[in-house]
Design a protein around this motif. Sequence first.
Motif, short mmCIF file in Angstrom:
data_model
loop_
_atom_site.label_atom_id
_atom_site.label_comp_id
_atom_site.label_asym_id
_atom_site.label_seq_id
_atom_site.Cartn_x
_atom_site.Cartn_y
_atom_site.Cartn_z
N ALA A 286 14.88 56.37 -11.49
CA ALA A 286 15.41 54.95 -10.94
C ALA A 286 14.55 54.34 -9.90
O ALA A 286 13.99 53.35 -10.08
N TRP A 287 13.90 55.41 -8.99
CA TRP A 287 12.86 54.93 -8.05
C TRP A 287 11.55 54.65 -8.56
O TRP A 287 10.98 53.59 -8.34
N ARG A 288 11.09 55.59 -9.52
CA ARG A 288 9.89 55.24 -10.32
C ARG A 288 10.12 53.78 -10.86
O ARG A 288 8.97 52.88 -10.92
N ARG A 289 11.27 53.41 -11.53
CA ARG A 289 11.34 52.13 -12.35
C ARG A 289 11.28 51.08 -11.35
O ARG A 289 10.72 49.98 -11.39
N LYS A 290 12.09 51.28 -10.16
CA LYS A 290 11.95 50.15 -9.18
C LYS A 290 10.84 49.99 -8.68
O LYS A 290 10.28 48.73 -8.65
N PHE A 291 9.92 50.76 -8.35
CA PHE A 291 8.55 50.49 -7.67
C PHE A 291 7.54 49.89 -9.07
O PHE A 291 6.67 49.15 -8.39
N LEU B 132 5.17 44.62 -10.21
CA LEU B 132 4.81 43.15 -11.02
C LEU B 132 5.18 41.65 -10.22
O LEU B 132 4.44 40.80 -10.66
N TYR B 133 5.91 41.75 -9.38
CA TYR B 133 6.12 40.51 -8.78
C TYR B 133 6.17 40.61 -7.07
O TYR B 133 6.79 39.64 -6.24
N ARG B 134 5.35 41.63 -6.61
CA ARG B 134 5.36 41.73 -5.18
C ARG B 134 4.65 40.33 -4.40
O ARG B 134 4.98 40.43 -3.27
N GLU C 35 10.41 30.75 -12.22
CA GLU C 35 9.26 29.82 -11.73
C GLU C 35 8.35 30.37 -10.50
O GLU C 35 7.27 29.71 -10.19
N SER C 36 8.67 31.57 -9.91
CA SER C 36 8.06 32.04 -8.85
C SER C 36 7.24 33.24 -9.60
O SER C 36 6.42 34.04 -8.86
N LEU D 183 13.94 35.83 -2.25
CA LEU D 183 13.05 34.89 -2.30
C LEU D 183 13.82 33.65 -1.44
O LEU D 183 13.13 32.66 -0.77
N HIS D 184 15.25 33.51 -1.48
CA HIS D 184 15.76 32.54 -0.74
C HIS D 184 15.62 32.73 0.78
O HIS D 184 15.17 31.88 1.48
N GLN D 185 15.57 33.97 1.05
CA GLN D 185 15.25 34.29 2.53
C GLN D 185 13.95 34.00 2.83
O GLN D 185 13.55 33.62 3.87
#
Length: 251
Positions: A67-72, A77-79, A33-34, A110-112
């Motif tokens: 792994a880092w390429r996929r992470k970034f 997409l949702y920064r 929902e975010s 997102l809780h923080q």
Amino acid sequence: MIDYLATSIATLQEMIQEARVIAGFTGAGISTESGVPDFRSPDSPWMRNKPIPFEHFLASAEARREAWRRKFTMDDLYRDAKPSQGHLGIASLITSGRMPAVITQNIDGLHQASGLAEDQVIELHGNGTYAKCLNCGRRHGLDWVRSRFEASGEPPDCVACGGILKSATISFGQAMPETPMRQAQKLTAQCDLFLVLGSSLVVYPAAAFPAFAKENGARLVIVNREPTPLDEAADLVVHAEIGSVLSKFIS
């Protein structure tokens, strides 16, 4: 639908008022929902950027680069994601003192971002908003990691000990974090109301907590758009958007 939702919210309000200790438990649904992608949707971008298994990450420099390429790629997409009405509802329940902490399967922070302190969020699967050294445990900011990765094509090593840096999430094949698991078990044992929000309840061992709470005598509430394996055991099930339910509890 309006009558069903209003009745469900009224029942939940009564249960919250009657509860002594509430345990919150959140899954991907509260963050979709975010605008954060759900890992299990057939068209999810996670399917195109699957996390690298932990053993592969450790064994191969090429796997770490990928792994880092996929992470970034996923981070981009949702920064701009902001806490949803569901996150804010949870924050209000914790601020009120009725809920000591929220147990979450999510890694998005997102809780923080909703105003909760770190000790009010029990992260079973880690946190994707920073990196940690696998050797000494030192935190590193993602902006620092990314700038060096994009400049050289190689992820940097820990500035303190030279160890391997990894997103502070729990990867497939990586041991569950002991401290959050203990904290979650303690809160589950103490609560008399266990509130599930946006979890499919199919990922273990995390999904065992609501069943344990119910067996321990707590009331079980599940708010999720789709049915879950524990719906029949729950005291209240609400198939609706989490924000439409928890917005009533924002103060």
